[in-house]
Design an enzyme around this catalytic site. Structure first.
Site, short mmCIF file in Angstrom:
data_model
loop_
_atom_site.label_atom_id
_atom_site.label_comp_id
_atom_site.label_asym_id
_atom_site.label_seq_id
_atom_site.Cartn_x
_atom_site.Cartn_y
_atom_site.Cartn_z
N HIS A 1 -14.97 -3.43 7.72
CA HIS A 1 -14.19 -3.18 6.51
C HIS A 1 -14.37 -4.26 5.44
CE1 HIS A 1 -12.53 -0.08 8.97
NE2 HIS A 1 -11.95 -0.94 9.78
N LYS B 1 0.81 -1.22 0.00
CA LYS B 1 0.00 0.00 0.00
C LYS B 1 0.84 1.27 0.00
CE LYS B 1 -3.85 -2.05 2.61
NZ LYS B 1 -4.90 -2.38 1.66
N ARG C 1 -6.85 -7.41 -10.19
CA ARG C 1 -7.55 -8.66 -10.51
C ARG C 1 -9.01 -8.33 -10.77
NH1 ARG C 1 -10.41 -8.86 -5.58
NH2 ARG C 1 -9.19 -7.97 -3.91
N GLU D 1 -2.88 6.79 8.13
CA GLU D 1 -3.69 7.65 7.28
C GLU D 1 -4.65 8.46 8.11
OE1 GLU D 1 -5.98 5.36 4.47
OE2 GLU D 1 -4.24 5.02 3.19
P1 ADP Z 1 -13.10 -7.69 -3.39
O1 ADP Z 1 -12.06 -6.70 -2.93
O2 ADP Z 1 -12.86 -8.29 -4.73
O3 ADP Z 1 -14.47 -7.23 -3.19
P2 ADP Z 1 -13.13 -8.88 -0.85
O4 ADP Z 1 -12.53 -7.62 -0.33
O5 ADP Z 1 -14.48 -9.25 -0.47
O6 ADP Z 1 -12.93 -8.92 -2.43
O7 ADP Z 1 -12.24 -10.11 -0.46
C1 ADP Z 1 -11.10 -9.91 0.31
C2 ADP Z 1 -9.99 -10.69 -0.28
O8 ADP Z 1 -10.18 -12.09 -0.07
C3 ADP Z 1 -9.87 -10.46 -1.75
O9 ADP Z 1 -8.53 -10.24 -2.03
C4 ADP Z 1 -10.34 -11.75 -2.36
O10 ADP Z 1 -9.59 -11.98 -3.52
C5 ADP Z 1 -9.97 -12.75 -1.28
N1 ADP Z 1 -10.82 -13.94 -1.32
C6 ADP Z 1 -12.13 -14.02 -1.51
N2 ADP Z 1 -12.53 -15.29 -1.52
C7 ADP Z 1 -11.43 -16.04 -1.30
C8 ADP Z 1 -11.17 -17.44 -1.20
N3 ADP Z 1 -12.11 -18.35 -1.36
N4 ADP Z 1 -9.92 -17.85 -0.93
C9 ADP Z 1 -8.93 -16.95 -0.79
N5 ADP Z 1 -9.11 -15.63 -0.89
C10 ADP Z 1 -10.33 -15.18 -1.15
P1 ADP Z 2 -8.00 -3.84 2.35
O1 ADP Z 2 -6.72 -4.10 1.66
O2 ADP Z 2 -8.12 -4.60 3.61
O3 ADP Z 2 -9.16 -3.91 1.42
P2 ADP Z 2 -8.33 -0.93 2.23
O4 ADP Z 2 -7.19 0.01 2.33
O5 ADP Z 2 -8.91 -1.14 0.89
O6 ADP Z 2 -7.86 -2.31 2.88
O7 ADP Z 2 -9.46 -0.46 3.24
C1 ADP Z 2 -10.58 -1.28 3.55
C2 ADP Z 2 -11.73 -0.43 4.05
O8 ADP Z 2 -11.38 0.37 5.19
C3 ADP Z 2 -12.25 0.58 3.06
O9 ADP Z 2 -13.18 0.03 2.17
C4 ADP Z 2 -12.89 1.63 3.96
O10 ADP Z 2 -14.14 1.23 4.39
C5 ADP Z 2 -11.98 1.65 5.16
N1 ADP Z 2 -10.95 2.71 5.05
C6 ADP Z 2 -9.73 2.55 4.50
N2 ADP Z 2 -9.01 3.69 4.55
C7 ADP Z 2 -9.80 4.61 5.16
C8 ADP Z 2 -9.61 5.99 5.54
N3 ADP Z 2 -8.47 6.63 5.32
N4 ADP Z 2 -10.64 6.62 6.16
C9 ADP Z 2 -11.79 5.97 6.42
N5 ADP Z 2 -12.02 4.67 6.10
C10 ADP Z 2 -11.04 3.99 5.48
#
Ligand code: ADP
Ligand code: ADP
Ligand code: MG
Length: 644
Positions: free
Chosen positions: A234, A116, A296, A200
């Site tokens: 989240h 990140k 992806r 952040e």
């Molecule tokens: P997305 O960001 O595509 O909406 P999610 O945030 O819901 O997906 O899923 C969190 C992570 O878990 C994603 O990186 C997804 O690729 C992974 N994931 C979902 N299902 C599986 C699984 N059956 N086995 C391993 N990883 C998975």
């Molecule tokens: P992951 O890799 O686990 O998906 P993300 O960085 O995409 O992590 O963050 C997951 C979730 O956390 C976001 O969809 C949002 O709901 C919350 N989030 C992330 N960063 C922030 C931020 N700076 N302020 C408020 N909410 C946040």
């Protein structure tokens, strides 16, 4: 176009990819683990190769086995789906080295976006707005605390290698910083083998709005946005496209930023740029920031497909086989509105604990898209993600698409496992959500109301009792011959036991007495009516009877009347396993004195650990569980001596 591809995944996404491949005349090879021998994706593919044991590290994460399977079957390309190896650049290198095509971005693009902090630096250089915060190398805790103070509270600590919400902590004030940092680092070290964090600014009234991008290595386009603000811890629960309240200016600004991000790394294939938006004052072009890029196909891609008419998997196959982008930006338009709800086998009341079970009965709605990797009779095993299906609806307006979703969920019937279906239905009826007033805190704020389980009413219990008694249709003789005229039926529903007395009044009429009230049941055309009102469908589903009421499916477990006292007494002697899983550690021995709250053992299921604690003071009578033992749900693990 390829002649044959291998799908290095399982479940709904493997099935989804196979469907499009077959539509394009491309042959498919599935791979499977021990647990998936009889699974739907194996049945759908033209060929299937067994690659190892049930644990992901023994099969779906075995890049070497997967590449060997592709070579043995003559597949030209590998589609990784999502999760597993989809964002692993070393796997992409190995696929390339084997002379095969990886259906996705280059290893270099995945590496650039993998961490990140590095991704955020790259985006800043490309002129994409990023969330203000600290991205430095200095991980000294005093230094990080000083940086947090500079950013101003509240702040979010994130693991740089994070994903799936792991290694992330919201910190409200400086007093809580040190403890939150230590726990985020600990979780990140365990989950990702990397304890580095970034800090952040925690955005106010946050909305998660992401943009679907697509590149062919030369050019890139975006396919508009998805709003994924409906989250629990989240994690996305319901997604939609387009984002409610989106303005043309904001869409252009976000779309341009996303396309810039994709171009900055010469992106090829499907990707998603996730932004966090401060919606405290509506959607404003100066209040959205890059969070991360997922290199992806995304779980929620179907809502984009529904509003654009594009099959994203088809685009993936075409671009990977050397074609240019099928459409230009100006050719892409939004038609209507779409929603996706994620249906999981999980116990909402037990804190959304993942569940398992054999899905004895599974019916999807007829006027919605249901992407699923399981069929009736299939099992949700403890090895993988407990998703049952994604239910997707599309309509000319947001209101229509949402009421279609609500209806589709009501029509969905699952028995054999607890699910989050009632919770999803409640969400679709949430007033603020209905008005498009979403932010990532919505579910947390209204959780109590959203998980309030509909109560099993007397007519619902009566329908269950009648199904248990199984009065044969129009066969009076059968009833007299096989069943006594009066029957006591014991049903366990959640933690309560319902004691129903059934009296036969005729072949199609009965009286049911329970909880101090008596109901009259008559059967017309094979359907039971209770006190004159038509009843919901009830059926045997494995060892339980399920009543499919419109708001919720109620499960009842018939009990042996002779066993009633032992079960109802429930003196807290036995600690039962709440779900199937693996015993990781046992902390007590027979004869040991424990007090309420003491840790007894740890159970691991679905990649989560659950600590089971003593519910009362006592002395351990017997330890029935041992470490590394696989146990079923409801099995006694630890016995305390009888109640004092
Ligand atoms: P997305 O960001 O595509 O909406 P999610 O945030 O819901 O997906 O899923 C969190 C992570 O878990 C994603 O990186 C997804 O690729 C992974 N994931 C979902 N299902 C599986 C699984 N059956 N086995 C391993 N990883 C998975
Ligand atoms: P992951 O890799 O686990 O998906 P993300 O960085 O995409 O992590 O963050 C997951 C979730 O956390 C976001 O969809 C949002 O709901 C919350 N989030 C992330 N960063 C922030 C931020 N700076 N302020 C408020 N909410 C946040
Ligand atoms: Mg994310």
């Amino acid at each position: 176009m390829f002649q044959k591809i291998l799908i290095a995944n399982r479940g709904e996404i493997a099935c989804r990819i196979i469907e499009t491949a077959h539509k394009l005349g491309v042959a498919t090879v599935a791979v499977y683990s021990d647990a998936d021998v009889a699974s739907k994706h194996v049945a759908m593919a033209d060929e299937a190769v067994h690659i190892g044991g049930s644990a992901p590290r023994d099969s779906y994460l075995r890049g070497d086995m997967i590449i060997a399977a592709a070579q043995a079957t003559g597949a030209q390309a590998i589609h990784p789906g999502y999760g597993f190896l989809s964002e692993n650049p070393d796997f992409v290198d190995a696929v390339d080295a084997a002379g095969l095509v990886f259906i996705g971005p280059s290893a270099q693009a995945i590496r650039a976006m993998g961490l990140k902090d590095a991704a955020k630096r790259l985006m800043m250089a490309a002129g994409v707005p990023v969330v203000p915060g600290y991205l430095g190398e200095n991980q000294d805790s005093a230094h990080l605390a000083a940086e947090a103070l500079k950013i101003t509270y509240p702040v979010l600590i994130k693991a740089v290698a994070g994903g799936g919400g792991k290694g992330m902590r919201l910190v409200a004030n400086s007093g809580d910083f040190a403890a939150a940092l230590a726990s985020a680092q600990g979780e990140a070290a365990t989950a990702f083998g990397n304890d580095a964090v970034l800090i952040e600014k925690y955005v106010d009234k946050p909305r998660h709005i992401e943009v679907q991008v697509f590149g062919d290595g030369v050019d890139a386009v975006h396919l508009f946005e998805r709003d994924c603000s409906l989250q629990r811890r989240h994690q996305k629960v319901i997604e939609e496209a387009p984002a409610p309240g989106m303005t043309p200016q904001m869409r252009t600004a976000m779309g341009d930023a996303a396309v810039n991000a994709a171009r900055a790394i010469g992106y090829k294939g499907a990707g998603t740029i996730e932004f966090i938006v401060d919606a405290s004052d509506g959607l404003r072009v100066d209040r959205f920031w890059f969070m991360e890029m997922n290199t992806r196909l995304q779980v929620e891609h179907p809502v984009t497909e529904a509003i654009t008419g594009v099959d994203l998997v088809e685009w993936q196959l075409r671009v990977a086989s050397g074609e240019h982008l099928p459409l230009r930006q100006q050719d892409l338009t939004i038609k209507g509105h779409a929603f996706e709800a994620r249906l999981y086998a999980e116990d909402v009341l037990a804190g959304f604990l993942p569940a398992t079970g054999r899905l004895d009965h599974l019916v999807f709605p007829c006027d919605a898209r249901a992407d699923s990797g399981v069929r009736a009779g299939d099992t949700i095993s403890p090895w993988y993600d407990p998703m049952i299906a994604k239910i997707i609806t599309h309509g000319p307006s947001r209101a229509v698409a949402l009421s279609k979703l609500s209806r589709a969920l009501v029509q969905t019937q699952v028995a054999g496992s607890v699910t989050n279906l009632a919770f999803l239905v409640a969400l679709t009826r949430h007033q603020g959500f209905g008005q498009g007033d979403v932010d990532t805190g919505l579910i947390g704020r209204d959780l109590d109301a959203l998980i309030e389980t509909p109560i099993a009413t007397a007519p619902i219990k009566a329908l269950a009792a009648l199904e248990v008694a199984k009065l044969p249709n129009d066969a009076l003789a059968g009833f007299f011959q096989w069943n006594p005229l009066r029957q006591t039926i014991l049903l366990r529903h959640q933690s309560a036991v319902c004691d129903a007395m059934l009296e036969l009044l005729g072949p199609n009429a009965a009286r049911v007495t329970m909880d101090g009230q008596t109901l009259v049941a008559d059967r017309k055309n094979g359907l039971w009516h209770i006190d004159g009102a038509i009843g919901a469908k009830a059926m045997w589903t494995g060892a339980s009877v399920t009543v499919f009421a419109p708001e919720c499916a109620f499960s009842f477990f018939p009990m042996d009347p002779l066993a009633k006292d032992a079960v109802v007494a429930g003196d807290g002697r036995a600690t039962l396993s709440p779900m199937p899983g693996m015993v990781k550690a046992v902390f007590v021995v027979a004869g040991q004195t424990v007090t309420a709250g003491d840790r007894l053992c740890v159970l691991e299921a679905m990649k989560m650990e659950h600590t089971l604690t003593a519910t009362r003071d006592g002395v351990v009578a017997e330890v029935l569980a041992s470490a590394d033992e696989q146990v079923e749900a409801g099995v006694a693990l630890i016995l305390l001596e009888g109640s004092e």
